[in-house]
Design an enzyme around this catalytic site. Structure first.
Site, PDB file in Angstrom:
ATOM      1  CG  HIS A  49       8.122   2.692 -27.330  1.00  0.00           C
ATOM      2  ND1 HIS A  49       7.647   3.858 -26.999  1.00  0.00           N
ATOM      3  CD2 HIS A  49       7.402   2.331 -27.941  1.00  0.00           C
ATOM      4  CE1 HIS A  49       6.714   4.250 -26.678  1.00  0.00           C
ATOM      5  NE2 HIS A  49       6.523   3.461 -27.086  1.00  0.00           N
ATOM      6  CE1 TYR A  63       1.474   4.482 -27.534  1.00  0.00           C
ATOM      7  CE2 TYR A  63       3.870   5.650 -27.802  1.00  0.00           C
ATOM      8  CZ  TYR A  63       2.861   4.051 -27.775  1.00  0.00           C
ATOM      9  OH  TYR A  63       3.732   3.246 -28.141  1.00  0.00           O
ATOM     10  CG  ASP A  67      17.500  21.044 -59.943  1.00  0.00           C
ATOM     11  OD1 ASP A  67      17.940  20.609 -58.990  1.00  0.00           O
ATOM     12  OD2 ASP A  67      17.633  22.591 -59.983  1.00  0.00           O
TER      13      ASP A  67
END
Length: 812
Positions: A224, A255, A541
């Site tokens: 990256h 960013y 469940d």
């Protein structure tokens, strides 16, 4: 010294956090080893840019990040802080992204973190470098900020060392020692270390270390890009490292973060650059460190052009340094936490970024010391969640690279997965294609959402069109199929649901120990029951059908149920558990005419007396032997019909030939979900998870405290009086206001809960949403509002079930 002997492999931000947290809980016979020097060991932690954005669609991931922020804010090294809480700002440069920021604001609000939506002008006030003509708005989370990762490692090492933890730098791990399926130690280039528990926190080296214990870790290190500018004239004189919020420009995969008078730029828009963990260099052979690869300037060209557009002041600066830094990616973007299924005592805490590191350290410490994690719901993160095909090298590489590409993309909750696909097909797949099935994926299975062949059913029906977001991966055919199910009869492909076979002379006692209901009943009984953790939280469940004295079939939720069963098998070999899903298939035949269809195809008695509700029996449907269970997840008369995969298509064709003349249809998952919510049936993993107990979730009827001991019973006996929240049914009158799940629920201006499942109820003519709400709000008739993008959708707490509360249709 106290506790078992623990060796932690990796002294990065995860290993250091675990050492700190586990020693704080009294386990101090702990050794941490790393091939590099301390505290900058050369892994991802050592070069990480440190941006901590807490907002995530996963409640668990947000909570792990929140704990990391809180802990790092409390740490320092000789007065130097480990966290710079400058806030986090995400900006939108397109209308689509602005809409997405409203959705993200809903997530972070639902999970209880302060956040504000900003105008374009307010974005510039927060971050003056941003071009006001480029942005449309933003999302600000004031508690986000910059983690000083290496300092945080040092701070946690100091705390753990004071409690007696040993840290051994420059120790390369060569092997995991084990005897009879149990960890006994770690072999390093400087000698062996005895251990009862080994935890792999090796990050990008994780797959290599895990393989030493015979474990296949679905993790890919990917490069990256991170670059740093030189001085920016507009920032001249900035003496503090960071004063502006960390910034995300997700429309361009970028960013940014301050670094005194320059900025750091992170970029995800380049081609995926995966590397094998085996090809990562050792600390001594790598410059400047193993996790840093050479910067590829050509891949960064578009990022720099876009940066100069969004942040015009950078035009007066240059990119002075850059790296291709390695980080860990997984196939579903969640960490890999938990114990090996094959080697007792070998644990992993992998694919954890700095953002979530301290939270994971705490979670793992609780799990190891207490036997379960009480602070976080980890079902999304458990390393044993994967199906076998999800561990193949081709699958892992393809999905990990895709996740890198999509890291900042706007993804719909029903977004179809990418390659490799298709992987698993039910025996009915060819027939489904003939009927124009629109397929989505479920655990690798191609599962129809609706059928284009049913388009004519829409005519003359009132099928409202939902809002634009909810209308993606939707068709009015979904509504028509749901209504037709209640009118005639429908066939549903239920093959994707996991099926386990439990056999042996100890099978009955084994299942009694694991479940909350009495399941060791007469042959032919079917029981809805729960699996609980030791703290009383719901693990799953399931349905348990007793098909013979020592033969049970379990309808499970996924591979974690198989793993749970495997961990509790008696040592005497009296119980065997087998996943029979790949070799079997299932058709759900449901609707008021279901009995007419099935009785015409068999000599067996399928009347109400012949096969009562929640009973099972062997039968023949035409020439196909089946196991028929009288269950219905859609709230209609009918059966789940199981057979072997080789006979599946014959079963389908036989049923279809009998159903079609009666007006029967084949129906997809979209209709199924609507019908199950009208009936109030819960979905594990969505409506209820490890953090909820049965009484809160509305499934207390499945708990029989008067039976013998079972896992979680003692905890439940302490919790029955303390129900402070409930899974609550809400209805929405506006047919366009169909929400999708994970939205905040407001009582006045106060966010008090969040939506789990939602759909339109085509029988009742209302939108349905289930939500976790405080008990005082979860009162029928109470009006609340759901935060849906930039809207507040009015909803009313309703009695449940909304459809057939007398159960007459199911039991008829």
């Amino acid at each position: 010294m106290a506790g078992p002997r623990v060796v932690i492999i990796g002294a990065g931000v995860v290993g250091a956090a675990l050492a700190d947290e586990i020693s704080a809980r009294g386990w101090t016979e702990v050794t941490v080893v790393d091939q590099g020097p301390l505290p900058a060991t050369g892994g991802s932690t050592s070069h990480a840019p440190g941006l901590v954005f807490q907002t995530n669609s996963s409640k668990t991931m947000t909570e792990l990040a929140r704990y990391t922020v809180e802990k790092f804010c409390s740490l320092d090294v000789d007065g130097k802080p480990c966290f710079l809480q400058v806030g986090g700002l995400e900006v939108a440069t397109t209308p689509e992204r602005l809409t997405e920021l409203h959705r993200r604001h809903g997530w972070v609000t639902a999970w209880g973190i302060e956040a504000r939506l900003l105008t374009a002008e307010e974005c510039v006030e927060q971050h003056p470098l941003v071009d006001p003509d480029r942005v449309l708005g933003g999302l600000l989370v004031p508690t986000d900020g910059l983690a000083k990762a290496v300092l945080a490692v040092e701070a946690q090492i100091r705390r753990a060392t004071e409690r007696g933890v040993r840290f051994l730098a420059r120790h390369e791990v060569l092997d995991i020692l084990r005897t009879d399926g149990q960890v006994t130690g770690v072999r390093t280039d400087q000698g062996d270390l005895e251990a009862d528990i080994v935890v792999c926190c090796a990050g990008i080296w994780g797959p290599r270390i895990a393989r030493m214990a015979g474990m296949n870790l679905p993790l890919t290190p990917l490069a990256h890009q991170l670059a740093w500018t030189g001085p920016i004239p507009a920032l001249a004189g900035q003496t503090e490292e960071a004063v502006r919020p960390i910034l995300r420009h997700q429309d361009a995969d970028l960013y940014y973060r301050d670094r005194f008078d320059g900025i750091g730029i992170g970029y995800y828009g380049h081609r995926p650059m995966p590397i094998s963990a085996d090809d990562i260099r050792s600390f001594d052979d790598a410059q400047p460190m193993p996790s840093v690869l050479k910067f590829t300037e050509d891949d960064f060209a578009d990022a720099w052009t876009e940066t100069q557009s969004l942040l015009p002041a950078t035009k007066e600066a240059k990119v002075e340094e850059g790296i291709n830094g390695l980080f860990s990616f997984t196939t579903d973007n969640f960490p890999l936490l938990g114990e090996s299924p094959d080697v007792k005592g070998f644990w992993v805490a992998e694919a954890v970024w700095v953002t979530h590191s301290a939270g994971v350290g705490r979670a793992m410490a609780e799990w190891l010391v207490d036997g379960h994690c009480s602070s976080f719901d980890l079902h999304e993160c458990d390393v044993n969640r994967f199906e076998p095909h999800q561990l193949t090298p081709e699958y892992v590489l393809a999905r990990d690279c895709r996740n890198f590409v999509e890291v900042y993309d706007i993804l719909h909750p029903l977004q179809p997965s990418g390659e490799p696909r298709p992987i698993r097909k039910s025996p009915f797949h060819a027939r489904q294609e003939e009927h124009g099935a629109f397929f989505l994926e479920a655990n690798g299975w191609e599962r129809p959402q609706w059928y284009e062949a049913n388009a004519s059913l829409v005519e003359g029906r009132s099928i409202p069109t939902p809002n634009d977001w909810a209308a993606q991966f939707w068709s009015p055919i979904v509504g028509a199929e749901a209504q037709a199910t209640r009118e005639t009869v429908a066939m549903y492909d239920m093959t994707a649901l996991k099926r386990l076979e439990v056999t042996g002379p100890g099978a009955a006692d084994f299942l009694e120990r694991l479940t909350t209901s009495k399941v060791a009943k007469s042959v032919g009984s079917v029981t809805y029951t729960l699996l609980l953790d030791h703290d009383g939280g719901i693990r799953s469940d399931i349905t348990v059908a007793r098909l013979g004295r020592d033969l049970f079939q379990v309808g499970a939720n996924g591979n974690l149920d198989l793993d749970w069963f495997g961990r509790h098998l008696p040592a005497d070999g009296t119980v065997q558990v087998r996943d029979i899903t790949p070799g079997t298939c299932c058709v759900g035949l449901w609707g008021p005419l279901a009995r007419k269809v099935i009785q015409a195809l068999t000599d067996e008695d399928f009347t109400n007396d012949g096969l009562k509700y929640f009973r099972a029996k062997r039968a023949h449907i035409g020439s196909v032997p089946v196991t028929a269970m009288r269950l219905s997840y859609v709230g209609e008369l009918g059966w789940e019909l199981y057979t072997t995969a080789d006979l599946g298509q014959k079963l389908w064709d036989t049923l279809w030939a009998a159903a079609r003349p009666l007006g029967g249809i084949i129906a997809g998952r979209g209709a199924f979900n609507s019908l199950r919510l009208e009936k109030g049936y819960r979905s594990f993993g969505t409506d209820m998870t490890y953090e909820h107990d049965p009484y809160e979730a509305g499934v207390g009827f499945a708990v029989k405290l008067d039976k013998g001991d079972f896992i979680g019973k003692a905890a439940l006996e302490r919790r029955t009086e303390d129900v402070r929240r409930r899974l609550t049914c809400l209805t929405i009158d506006d047919p366009r206001s169909v929400v999708m799940g994970k939205e905040p629920v407001y009582d006045g201006d106060r966010a008090v809960g969040y939506v789990t499942s939602a759909a339109y109820g085509y029988t009742i003519g209302k939108g349905i949403a289930y939500a976790w709400l405080p008990t005082e709000v979860a009162v029928p008739g109470t009006t609340v509002h759901i935060g849906y993008f930039d809207q507040r959708v009015e909803a009313v707490v309703a009695e449940e079930p909304l459809f057939d509360p007398s159960m007459s249709r199911l039991r008829g």
